[in-house]
Scaffold this motif. Structure first.
Motif, PDB file in Angstrom:
ATOM      1  N   VAL A  68       0.837  -1.197   0.000  1.00 26.80           N
ATOM      2  CA  VAL A  68       0.000   0.000   0.000  1.00 26.80           C
ATOM      3  C   VAL A  68       0.878   1.255   0.000  1.00 26.80           C
ATOM      4  CG1 VAL A  68      -1.704   1.284   1.358  1.00 26.80           C
ATOM      5  CG2 VAL A  68      -2.011  -1.158   0.973  1.00 26.80           C
ATOM      6  N   ALA A  69       1.961   1.242   0.769  1.00 29.99           N
ATOM      7  CA  ALA A  69       2.894   2.370   0.776  1.00 29.99           C
ATOM      8  C   ALA A  69       3.542   2.537  -0.600  1.00 29.99           C
ATOM      9  CB  ALA A  69       3.960   2.174   1.849  1.00 29.99           C
ATOM     10  N   LYS A  70       3.812   1.435  -1.271  1.00 31.57           N
ATOM     11  CA  LYS A  70       4.390   1.496  -2.620  1.00 31.57           C
ATOM     12  C   LYS A  70       3.398   2.124  -3.592  1.00 31.57           C
ATOM     13  CE  LYS A  70       7.561   0.592  -5.709  1.00 31.57           C
ATOM     14  NZ  LYS A  70       8.764   1.418  -5.760  1.00 31.57           N
ATOM     15  N   ILE A  71       2.123   1.785  -3.466  1.00 34.76           N
ATOM     16  CA  ILE A  71       1.105   2.415  -4.315  1.00 34.76           C
ATOM     17  C   ILE A  71       1.055   3.911  -4.045  1.00 34.76           C
ATOM     18  CG2 ILE A  71      -1.368   2.531  -4.852  1.00 34.76           C
ATOM     19  CD1 ILE A  71      -1.461  -0.530  -4.139  1.00 34.76           C
ATOM     20  N   CYS A  72       1.184   4.303  -2.782  1.00 33.47           N
ATOM     21  CA  CYS A  72       1.232   5.734  -2.446  1.00 33.47           C
ATOM     22  C   CYS A  72       2.409   6.399  -3.146  1.00 33.47           C
ATOM     23  CB  CYS A  72       1.323   5.938  -0.937  1.00 33.47           C
ATOM     24  SG  CYS A  72      -0.171   5.452  -0.045  1.00 33.47           S
ATOM     25  N   GLU A  73       3.553   5.717  -3.169  1.00 31.56           N
ATOM     26  CA  GLU A  73       4.713   6.254  -3.866  1.00 31.56           C
ATOM     27  C   GLU A  73       4.429   6.380  -5.363  1.00 31.56           C
ATOM     28  OE1 GLU A  73       9.345   5.438  -3.322  1.00 31.56           O
ATOM     29  OE2 GLU A  73       8.404   3.933  -4.616  1.00 31.56           O
ATOM     30  N   ALA A  78       3.550  10.032  -9.796  1.00 28.89           N
ATOM     31  CA  ALA A  78       2.765  10.411 -10.968  1.00 28.89           C
ATOM     32  C   ALA A  78       2.207  11.829 -10.806  1.00 28.89           C
ATOM     33  CB  ALA A  78       1.632   9.422 -11.197  1.00 28.89           C
ATOM     34  N   TYR A  79       1.709  12.131  -9.613  1.00 26.77           N
ATOM     35  CA  TYR A  79       1.122  13.449  -9.366  1.00 26.77           C
ATOM     36  C   TYR A  79       2.148  14.561  -9.542  1.00 26.77           C
ATOM     37  CZ  TYR A  79      -1.476  17.210  -7.136  1.00 26.77           C
ATOM     38  OH  TYR A  79      -2.111  18.404  -6.886  1.00 26.77           O
ATOM     39  N   PHE A  80       3.370  14.325  -9.090  1.00 25.39           N
ATOM     40  CA  PHE A  80       4.399  15.358  -9.154  1.00 25.39           C
ATOM     41  C   PHE A  80       5.301  15.229 -10.387  1.00 25.39           C
ATOM     42  CE2 PHE A  80       3.117  15.429  -4.713  1.00 25.39           C
ATOM     43  CZ  PHE A  80       2.904  16.787  -4.540  1.00 25.39           C
ATOM     44  N   SER A  81       4.898  14.402 -11.322  1.00 20.65           N
ATOM     45  CA  SER A  81       5.648  14.233 -12.566  1.00 20.65           C
ATOM     46  C   SER A  81       5.684  15.554 -13.337  1.00 20.65           C
ATOM     47  CB  SER A  81       4.991  13.148 -13.421  1.00 20.65           C
ATOM     48  OG  SER A  81       5.574  13.111 -14.698  1.00 20.65           O
ATOM     49  N   LEU A  99      -2.956  10.791   2.059  1.00 17.39           N
ATOM     50  CA  LEU A  99      -1.673  10.164   1.725  1.00 17.39           C
ATOM     51  C   LEU A  99      -0.598  10.640   2.694  1.00 17.39           C
ATOM     52  CD1 LEU A  99      -1.661  10.490  -2.183  1.00 17.39           C
ATOM     53  CD2 LEU A  99      -1.719   8.356  -0.906  1.00 17.39           C
ATOM     54  N   THR A 100      -0.565  11.932   2.940  1.00 15.57           N
ATOM     55  CA  THR A 100       0.418  12.527   3.841  1.00 15.57           C
ATOM     56  C   THR A 100       0.311  11.927   5.241  1.00 15.57           C
ATOM     57  OG1 THR A 100       0.382  14.601   2.599  1.00 15.57           O
ATOM     58  CG2 THR A 100       1.227  14.705   4.851  1.00 15.57           C
ATOM     59  N   SER A 101      -0.888  11.872   5.755  1.00 12.25           N
ATOM     60  CA  SER A 101      -1.108  11.350   7.103  1.00 12.25           C
ATOM     61  C   SER A 101      -0.656   9.890   7.217  1.00 12.25           C
ATOM     62  CB  SER A 101      -2.594  11.475   7.452  1.00 12.25           C
ATOM     63  OG  SER A 101      -2.850  10.916   8.709  1.00 12.25           O
ATOM     64  N   LYS A 116       8.730   2.520   5.297  1.00 13.64           N
ATOM     65  CA  LYS A 116       9.339   3.800   5.668  1.00 13.64           C
ATOM     66  C   LYS A 116      10.013   4.447   4.455  1.00 13.64           C
ATOM     67  CE  LYS A 116      10.166   2.618  10.512  1.00 13.64           C
ATOM     68  NZ  LYS A 116       9.492   3.690  11.201  1.00 13.64           N
ATOM     69  N   ALA A 117      10.724   3.655   3.674  1.00  9.40           N
ATOM     70  CA  ALA A 117      11.424   4.186   2.493  1.00  9.40           C
ATOM     71  C   ALA A 117      10.436   4.762   1.480  1.00  9.40           C
ATOM     72  CB  ALA A 117      12.274   3.092   1.848  1.00  9.40           C
ATOM     73  N   TYR A 118       9.362   4.026   1.202  1.00  5.20           N
ATOM     74  CA  TYR A 118       8.354   4.535   0.260  1.00  5.20           C
ATOM     75  C   TYR A 118       7.708   5.798   0.816  1.00  5.20           C
ATOM     76  CZ  TYR A 118       8.794  -0.199  -1.687  1.00  5.20           C
ATOM     77  OH  TYR A 118       9.264  -1.371  -2.219  1.00  5.20           O
ATOM     78  N   SER A 119       7.504   5.836   2.124  1.00  2.85           N
ATOM     79  CA  SER A 119       6.901   7.010   2.755  1.00  2.85           C
ATOM     80  C   SER A 119       7.811   8.225   2.665  1.00  2.85           C
ATOM     81  CB  SER A 119       6.569   6.708   4.221  1.00  2.85           C
ATOM     82  OG  SER A 119       5.588   5.704   4.295  1.00  2.85           O
ATOM     83  N   ILE A 120       9.116   8.017   2.827  1.00  4.76           N
ATOM     84  CA  ILE A 120      10.067   9.132   2.714  1.00  4.76           C
ATOM     85  C   ILE A 120       9.953   9.767   1.332  1.00  4.76           C
ATOM     86  CG2 ILE A 120      12.532   9.706   2.546  1.00  4.76           C
ATOM     87  CD1 ILE A 120      12.995   7.564   4.780  1.00  4.76           C
ATOM     88  N   THR A 121       9.945   8.958   0.298  1.00 10.11           N
ATOM     89  CA  THR A 121       9.841   9.480  -1.071  1.00 10.11           C
ATOM     90  C   THR A 121       8.527  10.225  -1.259  1.00 10.11           C
ATOM     91  OG1 THR A 121      11.223   7.708  -1.920  1.00 10.11           O
ATOM     92  CG2 THR A 121       9.828   8.855  -3.519  1.00 10.11           C
ATOM     93  N   SER A 122       7.442   9.612  -0.813  1.00 15.43           N
ATOM     94  CA  SER A 122       6.128  10.246  -0.963  1.00 15.43           C
ATOM     95  C   SER A 122       6.062  11.568  -0.212  1.00 15.43           C
ATOM     96  CB  SER A 122       5.023   9.313  -0.461  1.00 15.43           C
ATOM     97  OG  SER A 122       4.934   8.167  -1.272  1.00 15.43           O
TER      98      SER A 122
END
Length: 168
Positions: A68-73, A78-81, A99-101, A116-122
């Motif tokens: 799920v965190a990977k999907i958030c990433e 995509a959003y910030f592309s 997503l932020t929360s 955690k890693a995917y969350s850092i990127t997001s």
């Protein structure tokens, strides 16, 4: 299973219902299929963004949080592309806040390094929309760096280097 979903995008909604039936151990597998589907066909998720983002905070099994965190990433990337795309026009501020929360929860909670890693990127990317995120992210990364794993430190180092360009 992901090939079946790819051939039948109308199955994404029932798949999400299984994925977010968070107390059922099978939800983990549904999250894995959802991740693979999102990796190959992210737009299949778009009609269900409200349901997806609205249920993020309910996921609690480590083996479900990672996909799920990977999907958030995927979504934040995509959003910030730099290339304009549909997601940039349909992802709402409320969904971005959800997503932020969830990403902050996964970053500061007792979760495995991948989430955690995917969350850092997001969170780094979301900080371009919500400026308050960058100083918070920097503080968390600096405080948790010493006890992080090698993989966590690598991702944190990368994010901190980028954050230095945006913060004093």
């Amino acid at each position: 299973m992901a090939d079946i979903i790819t051939g039948n995008p109308q199955l994404v909604k029932p798949l999400m219902k299984i994925a977010f039936n968070v107390d059922d151990p099978i939800s983990n597998r549904a999250c894995w299929v959802l991740e693979f589907t999102a990796k190959e066909n992210l737009p299949f998720i778009y009609p269900h963004l409200d349901y997806f983002t609205g249920n993020l905070s309910r996921v609690h099994f480590d083996s479900a949080i990672r996909p799920v965190a990977k999907i958030c990433e995927f979504l934040t990337m995509a959003y910030f592309s730099k290339e304009e795309n549909v997601l940039q026009h349909i992802l709402t501020e409320t969904q971005l806040e959800q997503l932020t929360s969830a990403c902050f929860d996964w970053l500061i909670g007792d979760y495995k390094v991948a989430a955690k890693a995917y969350s850092i990127t997001s969170l780094y990317l979301l900080g371009h929309k919500f400026p308050w995120i960058h100083p918070e992210l920097k503080m968390i990364l600096e405080q948790s760096y010493a006890e992080g794993s090698a993989a966590y430190k690598a991702r944190a180092r990368h994010a901190l280097a980028k954050l230095k360009k945006h913060l004093p």
